[in-house]
Design an enzyme around this catalytic site. Structure first.
Site, PDB file in Angstrom:
ATOM      1  CD  GLU A 185      62.214  -0.906   2.861  1.00 37.46           C
ATOM      2  OE1 GLU A 185      61.506  -1.205   1.883  1.00 37.46           O
ATOM      3  OE2 GLU A 185      62.509  -1.849   3.640  1.00 37.46           O
TER       4      GLU A 185
ATOM      5  CB  SER B  88      53.726   2.950   0.417  1.00 35.56           C
ATOM      6  OG  SER B  88      53.048   2.327   1.737  1.00 35.56           O
TER       7      SER B  88
ATOM      8  CG  ASN C 119      61.662  -7.831   0.761  1.00 33.84           C
ATOM      9  OD1 ASN C 119      61.566  -8.883   0.760  1.00 33.84           O
ATOM     10  ND2 ASN C 119      61.689  -7.129   1.951  1.00 33.84           N
TER      11      ASN C 119
ATOM     12  CD  GLU D 160      58.625  -6.460   6.866  1.00 36.37           C
ATOM     13  OE1 GLU D 160      58.927  -7.193   6.263  1.00 36.37           O
ATOM     14  OE2 GLU D 160      57.678  -5.281   6.229  1.00 36.37           O
TER      15      GLU D 160
HETATM   16  P1  13P Z   1      55.726  -2.073   0.819  1.00 38.33           P
HETATM   17  O1  13P Z   1      56.213  -1.777  -0.596  1.00 38.33           O
HETATM   18  O2  13P Z   1      54.895  -3.132   0.580  1.00 38.33           O
HETATM   19  O3  13P Z   1      55.324  -0.721   1.580  1.00 38.33           O
HETATM   20  O4  13P Z   1      57.056  -2.693   1.424  1.00 38.33           O
HETATM   21  C1  13P Z   1      58.102  -2.006   1.529  1.00 38.33           C
HETATM   22  C2  13P Z   1      59.316  -2.927   1.996  1.00 38.33           C
HETATM   23  O5  13P Z   1      59.283  -3.373   3.381  1.00 38.33           O
HETATM   24  C3  13P Z   1      60.297  -3.557   1.229  1.00 38.33           C
HETATM   25  O6  13P Z   1      61.304  -4.125   1.581  1.00 38.33           O
END
Ligand code: 13P
Length: 259
Positions: A168, A213, A12, A100
């Site tokens: 997530e 992460s 992503n 988000e």
């Molecule tokens: P990170 O891997 O940067 O923590 O982001 C995770 C994410 O939101 C993927 O959709």
């Protein structure tokens, strides 16, 4: 029904990459990844780069996904992009309900559920994203919160439709503080159980991912768990070498299991 649980790694890119940079990253990935036979790989670039990235992926075993889509097919929805349009441009997958968007654009479960149905009706596989905040976690309510999001987000899923679910935890996204593989597995075990018991969906007919992460150093720990079929990767997907290492690691971890 047979198992669909081949490991899946989705990159992503979020709101990163002008067209030229997206093209460069895709080319580098194409050279670095080689044919990832052991692992299905999907890239979700920003809308403005979908067409170019899609063209560059032609002939590679990497699929195209979008980061979002609107539930209606067409009409007076200024600024939105429909699932039909995403299919038209070559997407196979679409992220739905990313935290988000829930946070910055106030998207609720009802809206997310409509997106799931719209995606399915245009032959896209929705990737429903769920996850609790740090406050919910501190209150010890992670599991009930996540199962609630799953229930409402998939409330209109047609019987037999393909979908992917990504857990997530919000506190793990972009913080470098990944969940432990054991905790992520426990959450996804609860999700799988719920989907089987309450929705009657056969166990091995859907994939469950972890996100937050994830990088080359920890991916194999996640896919070595029985309930984790892959990862949704943010930051590490913006670097071709790191993302290629994540894909390899996902396949390596998966080989330790009998999924
Ligand atoms: P990170 O891997 O940067 O923590 O982001 C995770 C994410 O939101 C993927 O959709």
């Amino acid at each position: 029904m047979s198992s669909v649980r081949k490991p899946l790694v989705i990159g992503n890119w979020k709101m990163n990459g002008l067209v030229a940079a997206s093209g460069a990253l895709t080319r580098e990935l194409g050279e670095t990844l080689r044919t990832p036979e052991m692992c299905e790989v999907v890239l979700c670039p920003p809308f403005t780069a979908l067409q170019q990235v899609g063209q560059l992926l032609t002939g590679l075993k990497i699929r195209l996904g979008a980061q979002n889509g609107f539930p209606a097919d067409k009409g007076a929805f200024t600024g939105e992009v429909s699932m039909a349009m995403l299919r038209d441009i070559g997407c196979d997958y679409v992220l739905v309900g990313h935290s988000e968007r829930r946070q910055h654009l106030s998207e609720g479960d009802g809206f997310v559920a409509r997106k799931v149905v719209a995606a399915v009706s245009h032959d896209l596989t929705p990737v429903l994203c769920v996850g609790e905040s740090g406050e919910v976690r501190a209150a010890g309510e992670s599991e009930s919160f996540v199962l609630g999001q799953v229930e409402r987000g998939l409330s209109m899923l047609p019987v037999g439709a393909s979908f992917v679910l990504a857990y997530e935890p919000v506190w793990a996204i972009g913080t470098g503080l990944a969940a432990t593989a054991r905790d992520a597995n426990a959450m996804l075990a609860a999700v799988r159980e719920w989907l089987c018991e309450k929705r009657g969906i056969p166990r091995d007919t859907f994939r469950l991912l972890y996100g937050g992460s994830v990088g080359p150093e920890n991916i194999a720990d996640f896919t070595a768990q029985n309930e984790i079929d892959g990862a949704l990767v943010g930051g590490a997907s913006l670097n071709a070498q790191a993302f290629a290492a994540v894909v390899l690691g996902a396949a390596r971890g998966y080989l330790c299991t009998n999924k």
